[in-house]
Design a protein around this motif. Sequence first.
Motif, PDB file in Angstrom:
ATOM      1  N   GLY A  52     166.243  71.530  34.959  1.00 29.24           N
ATOM      2  CA  GLY A  52     167.264  72.274  34.230  1.00 29.24           C
ATOM      3  C   GLY A  52     166.717  73.511  33.552  1.00 29.24           C
ATOM      4  N   GLY A  53     167.035  73.639  32.245  1.00 26.45           N
ATOM      5  CA  GLY A  53     166.670  74.837  31.510  1.00 26.45           C
ATOM      6  C   GLY A  53     165.192  75.007  31.230  1.00 26.45           C
ATOM      7  N   CYS A  54     164.362  74.023  31.578  1.00 25.71           N
ATOM      8  CA  CYS A  54     162.911  74.180  31.387  1.00 25.71           C
ATOM      9  C   CYS A  54     162.311  75.198  32.359  1.00 25.71           C
ATOM     10  CB  CYS A  54     162.209  72.842  31.564  1.00 25.71           C
ATOM     11  SG  CYS A  54     162.475  71.683  30.201  1.00 25.71           S
ATOM     12  N   VAL A  55     163.033  75.488  33.450  1.00 28.68           N
ATOM     13  CA  VAL A  55     162.530  76.413  34.467  1.00 28.68           C
ATOM     14  C   VAL A  55     163.026  77.824  34.159  1.00 28.68           C
ATOM     15  CG1 VAL A  55     162.616  77.040  36.914  1.00 28.68           C
ATOM     16  CG2 VAL A  55     162.380  74.647  36.241  1.00 28.68           C
ATOM     17  N   VAL A  56     162.123  78.794  34.258  1.00 30.02           N
ATOM     18  CA  VAL A  56     162.465  80.198  34.025  1.00 30.02           C
ATOM     19  C   VAL A  56     162.300  80.967  35.335  1.00 30.02           C
ATOM     20  CG1 VAL A  56     161.938  82.289  32.722  1.00 30.02           C
ATOM     21  CG2 VAL A  56     161.649  80.041  31.645  1.00 30.02           C
ATOM     22  N   PRO A  57     163.407  81.314  36.008  1.00 29.20           N
ATOM     23  CA  PRO A  57     163.307  82.162  37.193  1.00 29.20           C
ATOM     24  C   PRO A  57     163.139  83.628  36.780  1.00 29.20           C
ATOM     25  CG  PRO A  57     165.375  80.891  37.130  1.00 29.20           C
ATOM     26  CD  PRO A  57     164.777  80.877  35.765  1.00 29.20           C
ATOM     27  N   SER A  58     162.265  84.327  37.465  1.00 33.36           N
ATOM     28  CA  SER A  58     162.045  85.739  37.185  1.00 33.36           C
ATOM     29  C   SER A  58     162.060  86.523  38.494  1.00 33.36           C
ATOM     30  CB  SER A  58     160.707  85.962  36.468  1.00 33.36           C
ATOM     31  OG  SER A  58     160.668  85.296  35.223  1.00 33.36           O
ATOM     32  N   LEU A  59     162.226  87.827  38.368  1.00 33.46           N
ATOM     33  CA  LEU A  59     162.189  88.715  39.535  1.00 33.46           C
ATOM     34  C   LEU A  59     161.063  89.714  39.367  1.00 33.46           C
ATOM     35  CD1 LEU A  59     163.434  89.895  42.170  1.00 33.46           C
ATOM     36  CD2 LEU A  59     164.879  91.330  40.691  1.00 33.46           C
ATOM     37  N   GLY A  60     160.195  89.769  40.365  1.00 31.59           N
ATOM     38  CA  GLY A  60     159.123  90.743  40.366  1.00 31.59           C
ATOM     39  C   GLY A  60     159.237  91.675  41.554  1.00 31.59           C
ATOM     40  N   LEU A  61     158.428  92.709  41.538  1.00 38.11           N
ATOM     41  CA  LEU A  61     158.346  93.641  42.661  1.00 38.11           C
ATOM     42  C   LEU A  61     157.074  93.344  43.445  1.00 38.11           C
ATOM     43  CD1 LEU A  61     159.422  96.931  40.816  1.00 38.11           C
ATOM     44  CD2 LEU A  61     160.871  95.234  41.976  1.00 38.11           C
ATOM     45  N   ASP A  62     156.923  94.015  44.557  1.00 33.93           N
ATOM     46  CA  ASP A  62     155.755  93.760  45.403  1.00 33.93           C
ATOM     47  C   ASP A  62     154.478  94.393  44.864  1.00 33.93           C
ATOM     48  OD1 ASP A  62     157.134  92.192  47.238  1.00 33.93           O
ATOM     49  OD2 ASP A  62     157.778  93.932  48.411  1.00 33.93           O
ATOM     50  N   ASP A  63     154.567  95.080  43.710  1.00 33.80           N
ATOM     51  CA  ASP A  63     153.378  95.721  43.148  1.00 33.80           C
ATOM     52  C   ASP A  63     152.513  94.746  42.358  1.00 33.80           C
ATOM     53  OD1 ASP A  63     154.934  95.282  40.918  1.00 33.80           O
ATOM     54  OD2 ASP A  63     155.251  97.406  40.449  1.00 33.80           O
ATOM     55  N   GLY A  64     152.987  93.505  42.190  1.00 33.91           N
ATOM     56  CA  GLY A  64     152.196  92.506  41.482  1.00 33.91           C
ATOM     57  C   GLY A  64     152.071  92.746  40.001  1.00 33.91           C
ATOM     58  N   ALA A  65     152.933  93.591  39.440  1.00 37.28           N
ATOM     59  CA  ALA A  65     152.809  93.972  38.032  1.00 37.28           C
ATOM     60  C   ALA A  65     153.531  93.021  37.090  1.00 37.28           C
ATOM     61  CB  ALA A  65     153.337  95.389  37.832  1.00 37.28           C
ATOM     62  N   GLY A  66     154.041  91.919  37.588  1.00 34.31           N
ATOM     63  CA  GLY A  66     154.750  90.979  36.731  1.00 34.31           C
ATOM     64  C   GLY A  66     156.247  91.158  36.850  1.00 34.31           C
ATOM     65  N   ALA A 108     164.875  90.463  48.151  1.00 42.54           N
ATOM     66  CA  ALA A 108     163.942  91.346  48.853  1.00 42.54           C
ATOM     67  C   ALA A 108     162.660  91.490  48.039  1.00 42.54           C
ATOM     68  CB  ALA A 108     164.585  92.711  49.077  1.00 42.54           C
ATOM     69  N   GLY A 109     162.788  91.361  46.719  1.00 43.86           N
ATOM     70  CA  GLY A 109     161.624  91.395  45.845  1.00 43.86           C
ATOM     71  C   GLY A 109     160.925  90.048  45.804  1.00 43.86           C
ATOM     72  N   ARG A 110     160.125  89.828  44.766  1.00 45.68           N
ATOM     73  CA  ARG A 110     159.338  88.599  44.655  1.00 45.68           C
ATOM     74  C   ARG A 110     159.961  87.667  43.628  1.00 45.68           C
ATOM     75  NH1 ARG A 110     153.078  88.905  44.217  1.00 45.68           N
ATOM     76  NH2 ARG A 110     153.288  87.014  45.464  1.00 45.68           N
ATOM     77  N   PRO A 111     160.530  86.543  44.077  1.00 47.06           N
ATOM     78  CA  PRO A 111     160.970  85.546  43.111  1.00 47.06           C
ATOM     79  C   PRO A 111     159.771  84.889  42.434  1.00 47.06           C
ATOM     80  CG  PRO A 111     161.437  84.820  45.374  1.00 47.06           C
ATOM     81  CD  PRO A 111     160.804  86.164  45.457  1.00 47.06           C
ATOM     82  N   LEU A 112     159.802  84.828  41.128  1.00 49.98           N
ATOM     83  CA  LEU A 112     158.721  84.236  40.337  1.00 49.98           C
ATOM     84  C   LEU A 112     159.296  83.072  39.534  1.00 49.98           C
ATOM     85  CD1 LEU A 112     157.176  87.566  38.970  1.00 49.98           C
ATOM     86  CD2 LEU A 112     156.411  86.272  40.967  1.00 49.98           C
ATOM     87  N   TRP A 113     158.428  82.117  39.219  1.00 51.02           N
ATOM     88  CA  TRP A 113     158.872  80.909  38.532  1.00 51.02           C
ATOM     89  C   TRP A 113     157.875  80.544  37.443  1.00 51.02           C
ATOM     90  CZ3 TRP A 113     163.507  79.244  40.463  1.00 51.02           C
ATOM     91  CH2 TRP A 113     163.848  79.727  41.730  1.00 51.02           C
ATOM     92  N   LEU A 150     166.956  96.438  45.829  1.00 53.54           N
ATOM     93  CA  LEU A 150     166.508  96.113  44.478  1.00 53.54           C
ATOM     94  C   LEU A 150     167.704  95.909  43.555  1.00 53.54           C
ATOM     95  CD1 LEU A 150     164.474  95.740  42.234  1.00 53.54           C
ATOM     96  CD2 LEU A 150     164.220  98.222  42.110  1.00 53.54           C
ATOM     97  N   VAL A 151     168.699  96.790  43.667  1.00 54.89           N
ATOM     98  CA  VAL A 151     169.914  96.622  42.867  1.00 54.89           C
ATOM     99  C   VAL A 151     170.585  95.295  43.201  1.00 54.89           C
ATOM    100  CG1 VAL A 151     172.187  97.562  42.319  1.00 54.89           C
ATOM    101  CG2 VAL A 151     170.260  99.115  42.680  1.00 54.89           C
ATOM    102  N   ALA A 152     170.636  94.951  44.496  1.00 50.76           N
ATOM    103  CA  ALA A 152     171.245  93.690  44.917  1.00 50.76           C
ATOM    104  C   ALA A 152     170.502  92.497  44.313  1.00 50.76           C
ATOM    105  CB  ALA A 152     171.254  93.599  46.436  1.00 50.76           C
ATOM    106  N   ASP A 153     169.176  92.581  44.252  1.00 52.38           N
ATOM    107  CA  ASP A 153     168.387  91.511  43.637  1.00 52.38           C
ATOM    108  C   ASP A 153     168.740  91.348  42.165  1.00 52.38           C
ATOM    109  OD1 ASP A 153     167.074  90.970  45.992  1.00 52.38           O
ATOM    110  OD2 ASP A 153     165.154  91.829  45.382  1.00 52.38           O
ATOM    111  N   VAL A 154     168.740  92.450  41.428  1.00 55.46           N
ATOM    112  CA  VAL A 154     169.014  92.388  39.984  1.00 55.46           C
ATOM    113  C   VAL A 154     170.421  91.856  39.734  1.00 55.46           C
ATOM    114  CG1 VAL A 154     169.296  93.752  37.878  1.00 55.46           C
ATOM    115  CG2 VAL A 154     167.353  94.189  39.399  1.00 55.46           C
ATOM    116  N   VAL A 155     171.394  92.352  40.494  1.00 50.57           N
ATOM    117  CA  VAL A 155     172.773  91.891  40.327  1.00 50.57           C
ATOM    118  C   VAL A 155     172.880  90.400  40.629  1.00 50.57           C
ATOM    119  CG1 VAL A 155     175.122  92.084  41.248  1.00 50.57           C
ATOM    120  CG2 VAL A 155     173.817  94.144  40.711  1.00 50.57           C
TER     121      VAL A 155
END
Length: 224
Positions: free
Chosen positions: A106-120, A20-25, A205-210
Amino acid sequence: MTPPAGAEASVVPTQSHVPAGRPLWSLLEDAFVDESGEHLTVHGRWGAIQLADTSPIVREALHRMSLGPVALENISALHENFVRWKTGGGPCLVWRKLKNTLDQLGGCVVPSLGLDDGAGPILSVVAVTGDAVFTLPHIEDDEIVSMRPGTEIERLNGDQALTCGGQQYQVILHSAPATEIAKSLLDNETTIEQVAEALQVDRTLVADVVAYLAGARLVVVARC
């Protein structure tokens, strides 16, 4: 091997979680892209990886990812396809093809999770082995989850990080509410619903983090 009845088992994703949040790469800080040859070549701490797909979308994605965590849906040629993936609105072959190419890194990619506030990002999943391939498993809100035994929170380059010996990933906890959600999972067995209620945080948000922690193999689900 099938785990015995009632035992905890690593999440094996049969259905993917759509955040539901913003997947970042991004790429690891010490990885760089060489576009000088016939192939795209990504050089990282585990060696060089050649990519056969040299399409403009792949080139643009890698360029942006080399600058830090980015939302790939901002690539104009990918946006409509990405939205369909996020909303379940139909085929998203362009996005899936790009994701398959990124998986080759492989491990060269770093998936991250952001919120819709654009704060990283609020968390980032960083590989410690080169053959790690990240997936997002879907976990029901009422399924019992817990942190993998041996998982601890450590200080890493000024951030808090979840680590567990023998696992392919560590998870950097950049900020709340990811930190609070992770700590609540360290305490005992629980569910997404229970964590959301206890912390007064949105359930999605909890579901995303989990899901991200499960994709890193640090959260396990109690399967009956």
